[in-house]
Design an enzyme around this catalytic site. Structure first.
Site, PDB file in Angstrom:
ATOM      1  N   GLY A 182       0.762  -1.231   0.000  1.00 20.94           N
ATOM      2  CA  GLY A 182       0.000   0.000   0.000  1.00 20.94           C
ATOM      3  C   GLY A 182       0.797   1.287   0.000  1.00 20.94           C
ATOM      4  O   GLY A 182       0.269   2.336  -0.357  1.00 20.94           O
ATOM      5  N   ASP A 183       2.067   1.225   0.395  1.00 23.85           N
ATOM      6  CA  ASP A 183       2.933   2.410   0.393  1.00 23.85           C
ATOM      7  C   ASP A 183       4.329   1.973  -0.042  1.00 23.85           C
ATOM      8  O   ASP A 183       5.329   2.272   0.601  1.00 23.85           O
ATOM      9  CB  ASP A 183       2.959   3.044   1.786  1.00 23.85           C
ATOM     10  CG  ASP A 183       3.614   4.432   1.786  1.00 23.85           C
ATOM     11  OD1 ASP A 183       3.866   4.976   0.693  1.00 23.85           O
ATOM     12  OD2 ASP A 183       3.878   4.967   2.881  1.00 23.85           O
ATOM     13  N   LEU A 184       4.378   1.249  -1.165  1.00 19.65           N
ATOM     14  CA  LEU A 184       5.592   0.530  -1.539  1.00 19.65           C
ATOM     15  C   LEU A 184       6.528   1.390  -2.388  1.00 19.65           C
ATOM     16  O   LEU A 184       6.850   1.059  -3.525  1.00 19.65           O
ATOM     17  CB  LEU A 184       5.220  -0.763  -2.274  1.00 19.65           C
ATOM     18  CG  LEU A 184       6.355  -1.789  -2.431  1.00 19.65           C
ATOM     19  CD1 LEU A 184       6.903  -2.213  -1.080  1.00 19.65           C
ATOM     20  CD2 LEU A 184       5.882  -2.989  -3.221  1.00 19.65           C
ATOM     21  N   TRP A 185       6.978   2.501  -1.836  1.00 29.11           N
ATOM     22  CA  TRP A 185       8.046   3.233  -2.485  1.00 29.11           C
ATOM     23  C   TRP A 185       9.382   2.683  -2.001  1.00 29.11           C
ATOM     24  O   TRP A 185       9.443   1.895  -1.037  1.00 29.11           O
ATOM     25  CB  TRP A 185       7.911   4.740  -2.237  1.00 29.11           C
ATOM     26  CG  TRP A 185       8.188   5.198  -0.838  1.00 29.11           C
ATOM     27  CD1 TRP A 185       7.415   4.989   0.260  1.00 29.11           C
ATOM     28  CD2 TRP A 185       9.324   5.943  -0.383  1.00 29.11           C
ATOM     29  NE1 TRP A 185       7.990   5.564   1.370  1.00 29.11           N
ATOM     30  CE2 TRP A 185       9.158   6.163   1.005  1.00 29.11           C
ATOM     31  CE3 TRP A 185      10.453   6.470  -1.025  1.00 29.11           C
ATOM     32  CZ2 TRP A 185      10.094   6.871   1.759  1.00 29.11           C
ATOM     33  CZ3 TRP A 185      11.381   7.173  -0.265  1.00 29.11           C
ATOM     34  CH2 TRP A 185      11.195   7.373   1.093  1.00 29.11           C
ATOM     35  N   ASN A 188      10.523   2.213   1.633  1.00 33.69           N
ATOM     36  CA  ASN A 188       9.892   1.186   2.464  1.00 33.69           C
ATOM     37  C   ASN A 188      10.312  -0.226   2.075  1.00 33.69           C
ATOM     38  O   ASN A 188       9.715  -1.198   2.534  1.00 33.69           O
ATOM     39  CB  ASN A 188       8.372   1.335   2.420  1.00 33.69           C
ATOM     40  CG  ASN A 188       7.908   2.550   3.195  1.00 33.69           C
ATOM     41  OD1 ASN A 188       8.628   3.065   4.051  1.00 33.69           O
ATOM     42  ND2 ASN A 188       6.707   3.024   2.904  1.00 33.69           N
TER      43      ASN A 188
END
Length: 276
Positions: A182-185, A188
């Protein structure tokens, strides 16, 4: 409460030394020799959302995630993972394991992790976990339109620009809901000393698997093509997925516009003009 007191209360073990890593994130040596990371969140739902996300993503075949030691309303304590360096082998394993994680699925698009709140967070921005049976409508309303409205409220977008972005519809192929980080930049993805790529700081929910991969590409990721090639070998992506990447990236770009202003709004406008 300070980090040392929070860790002692949550784990039952006194803190020996505290080192600030970044912002409200600290590394703490415990009296029993263990090393943990403690994070402070201003909102109780944000703590619960991250703890539930980590537990939901802890699938044996998926990428490893730090174990949750415990939490209260404002502090989350997780295992520390010794940092390493990115390698091609770790990138390929990440691709395969990410495909396996996505395949474990979710009850619906927008589903929060079990026990997680509807009103979650991505970074410091609010993130609604509202369930829907259809991805395109859910993504348009609860990701693109939601953050576009917030960006207008914060002065990062004009109403005219907002209308242009809200008109975008992402025609991704019909697939079952995937279990997303969901916040896979890139920040992370934690390249660890054990030779693996771990996932940290999730905002997990049910979504389209292309969204995780698009976010991974947004700010650059070491050995990205190795990650994507290994993923595609395990779970082939539908034709046109590369052309859809900028449209999936509207979500994180708009989140950044809400948090950091006009520069990211301009990137979102450019992504909205993508021919896909």
């Amino acid at each position: 409460m300070n980090p040392a007191a929070a860790v002692a209360e949550i784990t039952g073990t006194p803190a020996v030394e505290v080192r600030q890593l970044a912002g409200s994130v600290y590394e703490v040596d415990l009296a029993d020799g263990d090393l943990v990371v403690v994070k402070h969140h201003g909102e109780p739902d944000a703590v619960l959302a991250e703890a539930a996300s980590l537990e939901w993503l802890a699938e044996p075949e998926g990428p490893p995630v730090p174990g949750v030691r415990g939490h209260d309303e404002h502090w989350l304590v997780v295992d520390q993972v010794e940092p390493g360096r990115p390698t091609e082998r770790a990138a390929e394993e990440l691709g395969r394991r990410l495909a396996a994680l996505h395949a474990t699925g979710a009850p619906a698009f927008g589903s929060p992790p079990p026990g997680g709140p509807v009103h979650a967070a991505i970074g410091l921005a609010p993130m609604p976990n509202v369930e829907s049976p259809t991805w395109a409508d859910w993504f348009a309303e609860h990701r693109i339109a939601h953050y576009t409205r917030l960006a207008v409220d914060r002065g990062a977008l004009t109403p005219q620009e907002a209308r242009r972005i809200e008109a975008v519809r992402v025609a991704a192929p019909d697939e079952p809901p995937a279990r997303l980080h969901g916040d896979l930049w890139n920040g992370n993805v934690h390249w660890a000393a054990d030779g693996r790529a771990w996932l940290i700081d999730p905002a997990a929910h049910g979504g389209h698997r292309e969204s995780d991969l698009a976010m991974l590409a947004l700010f650059g990721c070491p050995h990205l093509e190795r990650v994507l090639a290994a993923y595609h070998e395990v779970a082939p992506l539908a034709d046109g997925w590369r052309e859809r990447v900028p449209l999936h990236q509207l979500f994180p770009l708009l989140v950044h516009a809400v948090l950091f202003g006009r520069g990211y709004a301009q990137q979102a406008l450019a992504a909205a003009r993508s021919p896909a």
